[in-house]
Design a protein around this motif. Structure first.
Motif, PDB file in Angstrom:
ATOM      1  N   ARG A  10      60.189  52.778  49.830  1.00 33.38           N
ATOM      2  CA  ARG A  10      59.262  51.753  49.692  1.00 33.38           C
ATOM      3  C   ARG A  10      58.390  52.018  48.506  1.00 33.38           C
ATOM      4  O   ARG A  10      58.069  51.032  47.897  1.00 33.38           O
ATOM      5  CB  ARG A  10      58.402  51.821  50.923  1.00 33.38           C
ATOM      6  CG  ARG A  10      58.927  51.482  52.137  1.00 33.38           C
ATOM      7  CD  ARG A  10      59.913  50.378  52.334  1.00 33.38           C
ATOM      8  NE  ARG A  10      60.840  50.321  53.471  1.00 33.38           N
ATOM      9  CZ  ARG A  10      61.762  50.895  54.121  1.00 33.38           C
ATOM     10  NH1 ARG A  10      61.955  52.016  53.254  1.00 33.38           N
ATOM     11  NH2 ARG A  10      62.245  50.798  54.952  1.00 33.38           N
ATOM     12  N   ARG A  11      57.805  53.207  48.111  1.00 36.51           N
ATOM     13  CA  ARG A  11      56.967  53.479  47.164  1.00 36.51           C
ATOM     14  C   ARG A  11      58.223  53.034  45.772  1.00 36.51           C
ATOM     15  O   ARG A  11      57.570  52.451  44.801  1.00 36.51           O
ATOM     16  CB  ARG A  11      56.642  54.882  46.843  1.00 36.51           C
ATOM     17  CG  ARG A  11      55.566  55.388  46.189  1.00 36.51           C
ATOM     18  CD  ARG A  11      55.038  56.488  45.997  1.00 36.51           C
ATOM     19  NE  ARG A  11      54.129  56.592  47.258  1.00 36.51           N
ATOM     20  CZ  ARG A  11      54.331  57.579  48.101  1.00 36.51           C
ATOM     21  NH1 ARG A  11      55.340  58.473  48.214  1.00 36.51           N
ATOM     22  NH2 ARG A  11      53.663  57.658  49.481  1.00 36.51           N
ATOM     23  N   LEU A  12      59.317  53.442  45.905  1.00 36.78           N
ATOM     24  CA  LEU A  12      60.088  53.147  44.812  1.00 36.78           C
ATOM     25  C   LEU A  12      60.179  51.470  44.522  1.00 36.78           C
ATOM     26  O   LEU A  12      60.083  51.060  43.444  1.00 36.78           O
ATOM     27  CB  LEU A  12      61.559  53.646  44.967  1.00 36.78           C
ATOM     28  CG  LEU A  12      62.586  53.594  43.674  1.00 36.78           C
ATOM     29  CD1 LEU A  12      61.969  53.870  42.420  1.00 36.78           C
ATOM     30  CD2 LEU A  12      63.794  54.152  44.179  1.00 36.78           C
ATOM     31  N   SER A  13      60.348  50.918  45.608  1.00 35.69           N
ATOM     32  CA  SER A  13      60.512  49.335  45.564  1.00 35.69           C
ATOM     33  C   SER A  13      59.237  48.803  44.996  1.00 35.69           C
ATOM     34  O   SER A  13      59.161  47.847  44.174  1.00 35.69           O
ATOM     35  CB  SER A  13      60.856  48.607  46.837  1.00 35.69           C
ATOM     36  OG  SER A  13      59.760  48.858  47.574  1.00 35.69           O
ATOM     37  N   GLY A  14      58.036  49.776  45.088  1.00 32.47           N
ATOM     38  CA  GLY A  14      56.738  49.148  44.665  1.00 32.47           C
ATOM     39  C   GLY A  14      56.565  49.161  43.178  1.00 32.47           C
ATOM     40  O   GLY A  14      56.384  48.320  42.421  1.00 32.47           O
ATOM     41  N   TYR A  15      56.925  50.258  42.590  1.00 38.26           N
ATOM     42  CA  TYR A  15      57.011  50.429  41.311  1.00 38.26           C
ATOM     43  C   TYR A  15      58.098  49.529  40.485  1.00 38.26           C
ATOM     44  O   TYR A  15      57.792  49.077  39.511  1.00 38.26           O
ATOM     45  CB  TYR A  15      57.504  51.893  41.002  1.00 38.26           C
ATOM     46  CG  TYR A  15      56.434  53.041  41.164  1.00 38.26           C
ATOM     47  CD1 TYR A  15      55.282  52.936  40.407  1.00 38.26           C
ATOM     48  CD2 TYR A  15      56.551  54.105  41.900  1.00 38.26           C
ATOM     49  CE1 TYR A  15      54.223  53.664  40.586  1.00 38.26           C
ATOM     50  CE2 TYR A  15      55.515  54.840  42.337  1.00 38.26           C
ATOM     51  CZ  TYR A  15      54.358  54.811  41.590  1.00 38.26           C
ATOM     52  OH  TYR A  15      53.240  55.507  41.990  1.00 38.26           O
ATOM     53  N   LEU A  16      59.083  49.259  41.226  1.00 42.75           N
ATOM     54  CA  LEU A  16      60.128  48.287  40.586  1.00 42.75           C
ATOM     55  C   LEU A  16      59.484  47.120  40.407  1.00 42.75           C
ATOM     56  O   LEU A  16      59.612  46.182  39.478  1.00 42.75           O
ATOM     57  CB  LEU A  16      61.302  48.278  41.478  1.00 42.75           C
ATOM     58  CG  LEU A  16      62.388  47.419  40.929  1.00 42.75           C
ATOM     59  CD1 LEU A  16      62.998  47.869  39.550  1.00 42.75           C
ATOM     60  CD2 LEU A  16      63.785  47.421  41.783  1.00 42.75           C
ATOM     61  N   GLY A  17      58.874  46.569  41.447  1.00 50.80           N
ATOM     62  CA  GLY A  17      58.221  45.298  41.555  1.00 50.80           C
ATOM     63  C   GLY A  17      57.164  45.221  40.263  1.00 50.80           C
ATOM     64  O   GLY A  17      56.886  44.256  39.661  1.00 50.80           O
ATOM     65  N   LEU A  18      56.305  46.427  40.194  1.00 51.86           N
ATOM     66  CA  LEU A  18      55.226  46.680  39.448  1.00 51.86           C
ATOM     67  C   LEU A  18      55.961  46.259  38.092  1.00 51.86           C
ATOM     68  O   LEU A  18      55.483  45.581  37.057  1.00 51.86           O
ATOM     69  CB  LEU A  18      54.576  47.753  39.385  1.00 51.86           C
ATOM     70  CG  LEU A  18      53.432  47.892  38.756  1.00 51.86           C
ATOM     71  CD1 LEU A  18      52.294  47.006  39.052  1.00 51.86           C
ATOM     72  CD2 LEU A  18      52.831  49.125  39.008  1.00 51.86           C
ATOM     73  N   VAL A  19      57.011  47.026  37.559  1.00 53.81           N
ATOM     74  CA  VAL A  19      57.453  47.182  36.160  1.00 53.81           C
ATOM     75  C   VAL A  19      58.011  45.442  36.122  1.00 53.81           C
ATOM     76  O   VAL A  19      57.995  44.979  34.985  1.00 53.81           O
ATOM     77  CB  VAL A  19      59.017  48.161  36.222  1.00 53.81           C
ATOM     78  CG1 VAL A  19      59.497  47.702  34.872  1.00 53.81           C
ATOM     79  CG2 VAL A  19      58.159  49.466  36.156  1.00 53.81           C
ATOM     80  N   VAL A  20      58.553  44.951  36.552  1.00 55.56           N
ATOM     81  CA  VAL A  20      59.319  43.531  36.684  1.00 55.56           C
ATOM     82  C   VAL A  20      58.113  42.568  36.632  1.00 55.56           C
ATOM     83  O   VAL A  20      57.978  41.762  35.559  1.00 55.56           O
ATOM     84  CB  VAL A  20      60.233  43.022  38.062  1.00 55.56           C
ATOM     85  CG1 VAL A  20      60.355  41.725  37.908  1.00 55.56           C
ATOM     86  CG2 VAL A  20      61.289  43.971  38.085  1.00 55.56           C
ATOM     87  N   ALA A  21      56.866  42.832  37.052  1.00 57.27           N
ATOM     88  CA  ALA A  21      55.707  41.978  37.024  1.00 57.27           C
ATOM     89  C   ALA A  21      55.336  42.055  35.715  1.00 57.27           C
ATOM     90  O   ALA A  21      54.640  41.507  35.129  1.00 57.27           O
ATOM     91  CB  ALA A  21      54.738  42.215  38.144  1.00 57.27           C
ATOM     92  N   ALA A  22      55.281  43.432  35.337  1.00 56.94           N
ATOM     93  CA  ALA A  22      54.447  43.631  33.978  1.00 56.94           C
ATOM     94  C   ALA A  22      55.303  43.288  32.921  1.00 56.94           C
ATOM     95  O   ALA A  22      54.940  42.582  31.855  1.00 56.94           O
ATOM     96  CB  ALA A  22      54.282  45.114  33.697  1.00 56.94           C
ATOM     97  N   VAL A  23      56.508  43.195  32.846  1.00 56.45           N
ATOM     98  CA  VAL A  23      57.603  42.753  31.996  1.00 56.45           C
ATOM     99  C   VAL A  23      57.384  41.285  31.839  1.00 56.45           C
ATOM    100  O   VAL A  23      57.356  40.774  30.532  1.00 56.45           O
ATOM    101  CB  VAL A  23      58.968  43.119  32.363  1.00 56.45           C
ATOM    102  CG1 VAL A  23      60.130  42.640  31.288  1.00 56.45           C
ATOM    103  CG2 VAL A  23      59.086  44.818  31.950  1.00 56.45           C
ATOM    104  N   PHE A  24      57.472  40.612  32.897  1.00 52.81           N
ATOM    105  CA  PHE A  24      57.292  39.125  33.156  1.00 52.81           C
ATOM    106  C   PHE A  24      55.955  38.743  32.395  1.00 52.81           C
ATOM    107  O   PHE A  24      56.128  37.941  31.525  1.00 52.81           O
ATOM    108  CB  PHE A  24      57.403  38.672  34.641  1.00 52.81           C
ATOM    109  CG  PHE A  24      57.138  37.215  34.914  1.00 52.81           C
ATOM    110  CD1 PHE A  24      58.142  36.384  34.821  1.00 52.81           C
ATOM    111  CD2 PHE A  24      55.861  36.580  34.776  1.00 52.81           C
ATOM    112  CE1 PHE A  24      57.912  35.063  35.172  1.00 52.81           C
ATOM    113  CE2 PHE A  24      55.530  35.315  35.211  1.00 52.81           C
ATOM    114  CZ  PHE A  24      56.753  34.499  35.129  1.00 52.81           C
ATOM    115  N   LEU A  25      54.963  39.110  32.600  1.00 52.63           N
ATOM    116  CA  LEU A  25      53.823  38.942  32.047  1.00 52.63           C
ATOM    117  C   LEU A  25      53.523  39.132  30.494  1.00 52.63           C
ATOM    118  O   LEU A  25      53.260  38.451  29.844  1.00 52.63           O
ATOM    119  CB  LEU A  25      52.582  39.719  32.853  1.00 52.63           C
ATOM    120  CG  LEU A  25      52.063  39.238  34.005  1.00 52.63           C
ATOM    121  CD1 LEU A  25      50.996  40.088  34.627  1.00 52.63           C
ATOM    122  CD2 LEU A  25      51.694  37.723  34.167  1.00 52.63           C
TER     123      LEU A  25
END
Length: 129
Positions: free
Chosen positions: A22-37
């Motif tokens: 779950r923590r890994l999926s959190g980091y993955l989502g965070l990276v995708v969000a940062a790249v998106f922004l």
């Protein structure tokens, strides 16, 4: 201080291996969000398009919240728990326990949605150049 690695209805339904996932999926989502922004602001996307950041932020928040609470939303919806190796889920048979799990899953989902909504609104409101 380590929490007890045992199923507790509405409190804890995953162990260390699932928490890491779950923590890994959190980091993955965070990276995708940062790249998106970064792309959205670098390319000057219109404010309404920036609202789409809510999707990866929701995934990130959901992952981090599940890891923090030691609780899987998906397992709760299917009446499962897992404290062993990945893929070794066990069933929750008691209806009262399943209800407690579903309430906790709803709380985590609402919190993740709220976090995603706040980030999306902030991204929307930031003026470009």
């Amino acid at each position: 201080m380590e929490k007890t690695a045992v199923y507790q209805p509405g409190v804890c339904n995953i162990g260390p291996a699932e928490i890491r996932r779950r923590r890994l999926s959190g980091y993955l989502g965070l990276v995708v969000a940062a790249v998106f922004l970064v792309l959205a602001f670098a390319l000057g996307w219109a404010a309404p398009w920036r609202l789409l950041v809510a999707l990866p932020v929701f995934l990130a928040a959901q992952g981090f919240l599940q890891a923090a609470f030691h609780f899987c939303v998906g397992f709760a919806s299917r009446g499962l728990y897992n404290f062993g190796e990945l893929g070794t889920e066990e069933a929750v048979y008691e209806a009262e326990f399943r209800k407690k799990d579903q309430r906790k899953a709803a709380l985590i989902t609402v919190l993740a949605f709220a976090i995603a909504a706040v980030v999306a609104v902030v991204a929307f409101l930031i003026p470009i150049g």
